[in-house]
Design a protein around this motif. Structure first.
Motif, short mmCIF file in Angstrom:
data_model
loop_
_atom_site.label_atom_id
_atom_site.label_comp_id
_atom_site.label_asym_id
_atom_site.label_seq_id
_atom_site.Cartn_x
_atom_site.Cartn_y
_atom_site.Cartn_z
N ILE A 5 0.86 -1.18 0.00
CA ILE A 5 0.00 0.00 0.00
C ILE A 5 0.89 1.22 0.00
CG2 ILE A 5 -1.67 1.31 1.36
CD1 ILE A 5 -2.66 -1.39 2.45
N THR A 6 0.64 2.13 -0.93
CA THR A 6 1.41 3.37 -0.99
C THR A 6 0.59 4.48 -0.35
OG1 THR A 6 2.52 2.67 -3.01
CG2 THR A 6 2.59 5.01 -2.49
N ILE A 7 1.18 5.07 0.67
CA ILE A 7 0.53 6.15 1.43
C ILE A 7 1.37 7.41 1.27
CG2 ILE A 7 -0.22 6.93 3.70
CD1 ILE A 7 -0.30 3.91 4.50
N LEU A 8 0.71 8.50 0.92
CA LEU A 8 1.37 9.79 0.81
C LEU A 8 0.95 10.66 1.99
CD1 LEU A 8 2.90 12.13 -0.59
CD2 LEU A 8 0.80 12.54 -1.92
N PHE A 9 1.92 11.11 2.77
CA PHE A 9 1.67 12.08 3.84
C PHE A 9 1.98 13.46 3.30
CE2 PHE A 9 1.74 8.39 6.48
CZ PHE A 9 0.96 8.72 7.58
N VAL A 10 0.99 14.36 3.36
CA VAL A 10 1.19 15.74 2.95
C VAL A 10 1.08 16.58 4.22
CG1 VAL A 10 0.40 17.63 1.50
CG2 VAL A 10 0.17 15.26 0.69
N ASP A 11 2.24 17.00 4.72
CA ASP A 11 2.30 17.69 6.00
C ASP A 11 3.67 18.33 6.13
OD1 ASP A 11 2.24 18.47 8.72
OD2 ASP A 11 1.18 16.66 9.32
N ASP A 12 3.71 19.56 6.61
CA ASP A 12 5.02 20.21 6.76
C ASP A 12 5.67 19.89 8.10
OD1 ASP A 12 3.18 21.76 8.19
OD2 ASP A 12 4.26 23.62 7.83
N VAL A 55 -2.75 11.02 3.37
CA VAL A 55 -3.01 11.53 4.71
C VAL A 55 -2.63 13.00 4.66
CG1 VAL A 55 -2.48 11.36 7.16
CG2 VAL A 55 -2.57 9.28 5.75
N LEU A 56 -3.62 13.87 4.84
CA LEU A 56 -3.49 15.28 4.49
C LEU A 56 -3.70 16.20 5.68
CD1 LEU A 56 -3.46 17.47 2.20
CD2 LEU A 56 -5.93 17.08 2.00
N GLU A 57 -2.73 17.10 5.88
CA GLU A 57 -2.88 18.20 6.84
C GLU A 57 -3.63 19.32 6.14
OE1 GLU A 57 -3.28 20.67 9.43
OE2 GLU A 57 -1.79 19.31 10.31
N ILE A 58 -4.55 19.96 6.84
CA ILE A 58 -5.30 21.07 6.26
C ILE A 58 -4.48 22.36 6.26
CG2 ILE A 58 -7.33 22.56 6.64
CD1 ILE A 58 -7.94 19.79 5.45
N ASP A 59 -3.64 22.54 7.27
CA ASP A 59 -2.85 23.76 7.45
C ASP A 59 -1.48 23.57 6.81
OD1 ASP A 59 -2.05 26.26 8.35
OD2 ASP A 59 -1.47 25.51 10.33
N LEU A 60 -1.39 23.89 5.52
CA LEU A 60 -0.14 23.72 4.77
C LEU A 60 0.50 25.07 4.48
CD1 LEU A 60 -1.43 21.01 2.26
CD2 LEU A 60 0.14 20.66 4.18
N PRO A 61 1.81 25.09 4.25
CA PRO A 61 2.49 26.37 4.06
C PRO A 61 2.24 27.05 2.72
CG PRO A 61 4.06 24.58 3.84
CD PRO A 61 2.75 23.98 4.28
#
Length: 137
Positions: A5-12, A55-61
């Motif tokens: 399973i490939t999971i992408l974390f988008v988070d600073d 998996v996504l953070e809402i507060d991105l730079p």
């Protein structure tokens, strides 16, 4: 899911990423985990390679996580990729909005365990795959 399973974390927040990676890989070696520190970088990765779950953070730079979510899931009722929102923002209405916007689950970082996150990821992937294969009622 035998191919992994490939999971992408988008988070600073690299520490949050490392924590989640440790939790997930501690339970299974079946995960290939990718990291993007900005929304644009996350979208670029999704365009270049198959991703099972974001998996996504809402507060991105650079852009709002909601902009990333709406790009990944343009039709909230028919997602083609599993998205889980995992945010540091304490507003419960943001979690509700994320679900209405197409995320399969949404959590505050301080209230979710690694086990809950993993179960949500697996459920979201399964739900999206069933829907894409026409097996969802």
């Amino acid at each position: 899911m035998s191919d992994g399973i490939t999971i992408l974390f988008v988070d600073d927040d690299a520490r949050q990423y490392e924590f989640c990676v440790g939790q997930l890989q501690g339970s299974s070696s079946n995960y290939h985990i990718v990291f993007a520190a900005t929304g644009r970088a996350g979208l670029d990765i999704c365009a270049r390679q198959p991703i099972d779950c974001v998996v996504l953070e809402i507060d991105l730079p650079d852009v709002s996580g909601f902009a990333v979510l709406s790009t990944l899931v343009p039709r909230a009722s028919h997602p083609e990729i599993a998205v889980i929102v995992l945010t540091r923002l304490p507003n419960p209405f943001l979690l509700e909005l994320a679900i209405k916007s197409g995320a399969q689950a949404a959590f505050h970082k301080t209230t979710v365990s690694g086990d809950q996150l993993e179960k949500s990821i697996l459920k979201a992937i399964s739900t999206v795959r069933k829907r894409l294969n026409g097996n969802f009622s």
